[in-house]
Design a protein around this motif. Structure first.
Motif, PDB file in Angstrom:
ATOM      1  N   VAL A 237     -11.713  -4.049 -76.277  1.00  0.00           N
ATOM      2  CA  VAL A 237     -11.258  -2.882 -77.043  1.00  0.00           C
ATOM      3  C   VAL A 237     -10.800  -3.390 -78.408  1.00  0.00           C
ATOM      4  O   VAL A 237     -10.250  -4.490 -78.513  1.00  0.00           O
ATOM      5  CB  VAL A 237     -10.112  -2.134 -76.311  1.00  0.00           C
ATOM      6  CG1 VAL A 237      -8.907  -3.010 -76.051  1.00  0.00           C
ATOM      7  CG2 VAL A 237      -9.699  -0.877 -77.070  1.00  0.00           C
ATOM      8  N   ALA A 238     -11.079  -2.595 -79.457  1.00  0.00           N
ATOM      9  CA  ALA A 238     -10.610  -2.958 -80.798  1.00  0.00           C
ATOM     10  C   ALA A 238      -9.823  -1.791 -81.376  1.00  0.00           C
ATOM     11  O   ALA A 238      -9.989  -0.646 -80.931  1.00  0.00           O
ATOM     12  CB  ALA A 238     -11.776  -3.297 -81.715  1.00  0.00           C
TER      13      ALA A 238
ATOM     14  N   ARG B  35      -1.609  -4.691 -76.491  1.00  0.00           N
ATOM     15  CA  ARG B  35      -1.424  -6.142 -76.278  1.00  0.00           C
ATOM     16  C   ARG B  35      -0.980  -6.405 -74.844  1.00  0.00           C
ATOM     17  O   ARG B  35      -1.468  -7.327 -74.177  1.00  0.00           O
ATOM     18  CB  ARG B  35      -0.352  -6.681 -77.234  1.00  0.00           C
ATOM     19  CG  ARG B  35      -0.765  -6.699 -78.688  1.00  0.00           C
ATOM     20  CD  ARG B  35       0.405  -7.152 -79.547  1.00  0.00           C
ATOM     21  NE  ARG B  35       0.114  -7.053 -80.972  1.00  0.00           N
ATOM     22  CZ  ARG B  35       1.038  -7.131 -81.927  1.00  0.00           C
ATOM     23  NH1 ARG B  35       2.299  -7.314 -81.613  1.00  0.00           N
ATOM     24  NH2 ARG B  35       0.686  -7.028 -83.190  1.00  0.00           N
ATOM     25  N   ALA B  36      -0.022  -5.586 -74.366  1.00  0.00           N
ATOM     26  CA  ALA B  36       0.548  -5.830 -73.033  1.00  0.00           C
ATOM     27  C   ALA B  36      -0.484  -5.617 -71.924  1.00  0.00           C
ATOM     28  O   ALA B  36      -0.398  -6.243 -70.868  1.00  0.00           O
ATOM     29  CB  ALA B  36       1.750  -4.917 -72.809  1.00  0.00           C
ATOM     30  N   LEU B  37      -1.463  -4.749 -72.180  1.00  0.00           N
ATOM     31  CA  LEU B  37      -2.436  -4.446 -71.124  1.00  0.00           C
ATOM     32  C   LEU B  37      -3.603  -5.429 -71.104  1.00  0.00           C
ATOM     33  O   LEU B  37      -4.377  -5.449 -70.150  1.00  0.00           O
ATOM     34  CB  LEU B  37      -2.964  -3.013 -71.295  1.00  0.00           C
ATOM     35  CG  LEU B  37      -1.941  -1.905 -71.016  1.00  0.00           C
ATOM     36  CD1 LEU B  37      -2.538  -0.537 -71.338  1.00  0.00           C
ATOM     37  CD2 LEU B  37      -1.462  -1.942 -69.566  1.00  0.00           C
ATOM     38  N   CYS B  38      -3.741  -6.218 -72.170  1.00  0.00           N
ATOM     39  CA  CYS B  38      -4.911  -7.105 -72.264  1.00  0.00           C
ATOM     40  C   CYS B  38      -4.535  -8.558 -71.967  1.00  0.00           C
ATOM     41  O   CYS B  38      -3.378  -8.944 -72.024  1.00  0.00           O
ATOM     42  CB  CYS B  38      -5.533  -6.997 -73.655  1.00  0.00           C
ATOM     43  SG  CYS B  38      -6.370  -5.411 -73.877  1.00  0.00           S
ATOM     44  N   ASP B  39      -5.550  -9.349 -71.649  1.00  0.00           N
ATOM     45  CA  ASP B  39      -5.328 -10.780 -71.409  1.00  0.00           C
ATOM     46  C   ASP B  39      -5.093 -11.518 -72.718  1.00  0.00           C
ATOM     47  O   ASP B  39      -4.347 -12.495 -72.758  1.00  0.00           O
ATOM     48  CB  ASP B  39      -6.556 -11.407 -70.741  1.00  0.00           C
ATOM     49  CG  ASP B  39      -6.825 -10.829 -69.363  1.00  0.00           C
ATOM     50  OD1 ASP B  39      -5.864 -10.438 -68.687  1.00  0.00           O
ATOM     51  OD2 ASP B  39      -8.010 -10.762 -68.978  1.00  0.00           O
ATOM     52  N   ALA B  40      -5.793 -11.070 -73.772  1.00  0.00           N
ATOM     53  CA  ALA B  40      -5.711 -11.797 -75.041  1.00  0.00           C
ATOM     54  C   ALA B  40      -5.811 -10.821 -76.197  1.00  0.00           C
ATOM     55  O   ALA B  40      -6.499  -9.800 -76.106  1.00  0.00           O
ATOM     56  CB  ALA B  40      -6.838 -12.826 -75.140  1.00  0.00           C
ATOM     57  N   VAL B  41      -5.107 -11.136 -77.291  1.00  0.00           N
ATOM     58  CA  VAL B  41      -5.218 -10.364 -78.532  1.00  0.00           C
ATOM     59  C   VAL B  41      -5.898 -11.255 -79.560  1.00  0.00           C
ATOM     60  O   VAL B  41      -5.521 -12.419 -79.734  1.00  0.00           O
ATOM     61  CB  VAL B  41      -3.834  -9.855 -79.007  1.00  0.00           C
ATOM     62  CG1 VAL B  41      -2.824 -10.978 -79.187  1.00  0.00           C
ATOM     63  CG2 VAL B  41      -3.962  -9.067 -80.304  1.00  0.00           C
ATOM     64  N   LEU B  42      -6.939 -10.733 -80.221  1.00  0.00           N
ATOM     65  CA  LEU B  42      -7.742 -11.525 -81.156  1.00  0.00           C
ATOM     66  C   LEU B  42      -7.535 -10.996 -82.579  1.00  0.00           C
ATOM     67  O   LEU B  42      -7.608  -9.773 -82.791  1.00  0.00           O
ATOM     68  CB  LEU B  42      -9.233 -11.410 -80.819  1.00  0.00           C
ATOM     69  CG  LEU B  42      -9.805 -12.138 -79.605  1.00  0.00           C
ATOM     70  CD1 LEU B  42      -9.208 -11.636 -78.297  1.00  0.00           C
ATOM     71  CD2 LEU B  42     -11.318 -11.982 -79.574  1.00  0.00           C
ATOM     72  N   VAL B  43      -7.322 -11.910 -83.519  1.00  0.00           N
ATOM     73  CA  VAL B  43      -7.241 -11.493 -84.922  1.00  0.00           C
ATOM     74  C   VAL B  43      -8.040 -12.455 -85.790  1.00  0.00           C
ATOM     75  O   VAL B  43      -8.216 -13.629 -85.450  1.00  0.00           O
ATOM     76  CB  VAL B  43      -5.783 -11.448 -85.458  1.00  0.00           C
ATOM     77  CG1 VAL B  43      -5.001 -10.299 -84.869  1.00  0.00           C
ATOM     78  CG2 VAL B  43      -5.071 -12.765 -85.248  1.00  0.00           C
ATOM     79  N   GLY B  44      -8.493 -11.932 -86.942  1.00  0.00           N
ATOM     80  CA  GLY B  44      -9.203 -12.760 -87.899  1.00  0.00           C
ATOM     81  C   GLY B  44      -8.240 -13.646 -88.676  1.00  0.00           C
ATOM     82  O   GLY B  44      -7.041 -13.358 -88.784  1.00  0.00           O
TER      83      GLY B  44
ATOM     84  N   VAL C 229      -9.205  -6.743 -79.770  1.00  0.00           N
ATOM     85  CA  VAL C 229      -9.428  -7.198 -81.142  1.00  0.00           C
ATOM     86  C   VAL C 229      -8.569  -6.319 -82.050  1.00  0.00           C
ATOM     87  O   VAL C 229      -8.855  -5.138 -82.242  1.00  0.00           O
ATOM     88  CB  VAL C 229     -10.925  -7.100 -81.533  1.00  0.00           C
ATOM     89  CG1 VAL C 229     -11.135  -7.682 -82.930  1.00  0.00           C
ATOM     90  CG2 VAL C 229     -11.810  -7.817 -80.520  1.00  0.00           C
ATOM     91  N   GLU C 230      -7.525  -6.916 -82.612  1.00  0.00           N
ATOM     92  CA  GLU C 230      -6.521  -6.113 -83.323  1.00  0.00           C
ATOM     93  C   GLU C 230      -6.808  -5.964 -84.817  1.00  0.00           C
ATOM     94  O   GLU C 230      -6.215  -5.154 -85.506  1.00  0.00           O
ATOM     95  CB  GLU C 230      -5.136  -6.742 -83.101  1.00  0.00           C
ATOM     96  CG  GLU C 230      -4.020  -5.907 -83.658  1.00  0.00           C
ATOM     97  CD  GLU C 230      -2.646  -6.392 -83.284  1.00  0.00           C
ATOM     98  OE1 GLU C 230      -2.406  -6.644 -82.084  1.00  0.00           O
ATOM     99  OE2 GLU C 230      -1.803  -6.514 -84.184  1.00  0.00           O
ATOM    100  N   GLY C 231      -7.693  -6.771 -85.353  1.00  0.00           N
ATOM    101  CA  GLY C 231      -8.005  -6.649 -86.771  1.00  0.00           C
ATOM    102  C   GLY C 231      -8.319  -8.004 -87.358  1.00  0.00           C
ATOM    103  O   GLY C 231      -8.408  -8.994 -86.633  1.00  0.00           O
ATOM    104  N   GLY C 232      -8.518  -8.044 -88.683  1.00  0.00           N
ATOM    105  CA  GLY C 232      -8.600  -6.913 -89.586  1.00  0.00           C
ATOM    106  C   GLY C 232      -9.980  -6.278 -89.571  1.00  0.00           C
ATOM    107  O   GLY C 232     -10.766  -6.421 -88.631  1.00  0.00           O
ATOM    108  N   GLY C 233     -10.269  -5.584 -90.676  1.00  0.00           N
ATOM    109  CA  GLY C 233     -11.494  -4.801 -90.769  1.00  0.00           C
ATOM    110  C   GLY C 233     -12.753  -5.642 -90.669  1.00  0.00           C
ATOM    111  O   GLY C 233     -13.740  -5.235 -90.044  1.00  0.00           O
TER     112      GLY C 233
ATOM    113  N   ALA D 186     -20.374  -5.797 -79.490  1.00  0.00           N
ATOM    114  CA  ALA D 186     -19.506  -6.513 -78.548  1.00  0.00           C
ATOM    115  C   ALA D 186     -18.283  -5.689 -78.142  1.00  0.00           C
ATOM    116  O   ALA D 186     -17.430  -6.194 -77.427  1.00  0.00           O
ATOM    117  CB  ALA D 186     -19.052  -7.834 -79.185  1.00  0.00           C
ATOM    118  N   LEU D 187     -18.204  -4.430 -78.612  1.00  0.00           N
ATOM    119  CA  LEU D 187     -17.027  -3.614 -78.296  1.00  0.00           C
ATOM    120  C   LEU D 187     -17.370  -2.549 -77.261  1.00  0.00           C
ATOM    121  O   LEU D 187     -18.406  -1.895 -77.347  1.00  0.00           O
ATOM    122  CB  LEU D 187     -16.504  -2.917 -79.556  1.00  0.00           C
ATOM    123  CG  LEU D 187     -16.009  -3.816 -80.686  1.00  0.00           C
ATOM    124  CD1 LEU D 187     -15.552  -2.961 -81.861  1.00  0.00           C
ATOM    125  CD2 LEU D 187     -14.897  -4.731 -80.212  1.00  0.00           C
TER     126      LEU D 187
END
Ligand SMILES: NC(=O)c1ccc[n+]([C@@H]2O[C@H](COP(=O)([O-])OP(=O)(O)OC[C@H]3O[C@@H](n4cnc5c(N)ncnc54)[C@H](OP(=O)(O)O)[C@@H]3O)[C@@H](O)[C@H]2O)c1
Length: 320
Positions: free
Chosen positions: A93-94, A127-136, A249-253, A264-265
């Motif tokens: 999810v992004a 963030r709390a529901l996912c295994d990992a948070v991804l950022v650029g 995937v939290e960002g950025g754009g 991939a989303l």
């Protein structure tokens, strides 16, 4: 006397000691606590699962709490398929918080705060529901974020920084603060450089107990000469091999656009704030179509989040 100077009132930074969004539905905090129990243990009172529709609420809740539950249900369903049904595929999810004119920050990179308190809480819940948070790497360089769940009950995710050429200097908070495990993803050709920057640069008071930071090298991750720069699916695969299969995937754009462009989303949350930025950092940049009928029009539902409107898009629906 009237003051002719137009006043520009910046939104106050949320104070960590003041509860955010006091107008949340009264039954939501209790429901969220049980939702975290469900995420963590695979079962919790008040939730029923069936093969056809996934998780649903056993009892009636307020309309506001039901709307919030609808946003998180796809994540809980994906976790159920992965854990209980053995689905190997990662689920991604992004999100992007954007202005009415499609920007996620001003041209200087200022994004504090595009959206209101409700969306900030929503970010921490994802963030709390996912295994990992991804950022650029751009987000790490500009925002120096913590990427924790400090505003809601729930576990911190593993923090993942996507930096194929190891352009960061290793001094960002996520690499040093020890609040949650952190993975610095680099192309294997640049991994030694990243590792050299992770030396004992700053004192870490909780060193022994603190979760570590590690460079994760990906072979042939960079795609020379391509706007895409790297292959998102290789990052997803590398994380899945570590048991991280529910990804946010939290960002950025640019990063969200790369994942979107690589198909991939699974899901996309766009939180639109009633503000115009005029010129700034672009949000999602989708592949262009000449013909309107060819344009991507995913299955969508909206949830009001205080003054903002959250567009929840199912990118795997037949329409998308
Ligand atoms: N509103 C929101 O929801 C939201 C969420 C997250 C971030 N933001 C804002 O979005 C902006 C960042 O997003 P973005 O789309 O520009 O980038 P991004 O997706 O966060 O990161 C990828 C971009 O950063 C570049 N980059 C790599 N290393 C860098 C460095 N050391 N310094 C600066 N840039 C570097 C990358 O270049 P290469 O391709 O050459 O490696 C790539 O173009 C910030 O202003 C942040 O505040 C807003």
């Amino acid at each position: 006397m009237l003051d002719p100077t137009p006043r520009r009132v910046a939104p106050a930074a949320p104070d960590r000691n003041t509860p955010l969004a006091p107008d949340l539905p009264a039954d939501w905090p209790g429901l969220w606590e049980r939702l975290i129990e469900l995420r963590t243990h695979g079962a919790a009172s008040g939730f029923i699962h069936d093969g056809a529709t996934g998780w649903r609420l056993a009892q009636g809740v307020s309309a506001g709490a039901a709307a919030l539950f609808s946003l998180y249900k796809p994540l809980l369903d994906a976790r159920f398929r992965q854990r209980q049904e053995g689905e190997a595929r990662a689920w991604v999810v992004a999100q992007l918080g954007q202005s009415l004119d499609g920007f996620i920050a001003t041209s200087t990179g200022d994004s504090f705060f595009v959206n209101g308190e409700h969306c900030l809480l929503h970010l921490h819940r994802l963030r709390a529901l996912c295994d990992a948070v991804l950022v650029g790497a751009g987000t790490v360089a500009v925002d120096n974020p913590q990427l924790t769940t400090r505003r809601v009950p729930g576990p911190h995710p593993v923090r993942v920084v996507l930096d194929p050429e190891a352009r960061l200097d290793g001094q960002a908070r996520v690499f040093l603060d020890g609040q949650a495990p952190t993975l610095w993803l680099c192309d294997a050709r640049h991994a030694a450089l990243a590792r050299s920057r992770l030396g004992p640069a700053l004192p870490r008071p909780t060193e022994r107990a603190a979760p570590g930071c590690e460079v994760l090298a990906i072979d042939n991750w960079l795609v020379p000469g391509s706007e895409m720069r790297y292959r998102p699916e290789l990052a997803i695969q590398a994380l899945a091999e570590r048991g991280l299969r529910l990804l946010f995937v939290e960002g950025g754009g640019i990063t969200v656009s790369r994942f979107f462009g690589a198909d991939a989303l699974d899901r996309l949350h766009l939180a639109v704030a009633p503000v115009w930025i005029g010129r700034g950092r672009r949000g999602l940049q989708a592949p262009a179509s000449e013909v309107m009928a060819d344009c991507l029009r995913p299955l969508t539902h909206t949830v009001p989040m205080g003054p903002d409107m959250l567009w929840d898009m199912d990118l795997r629906s037949p329409a998308a």
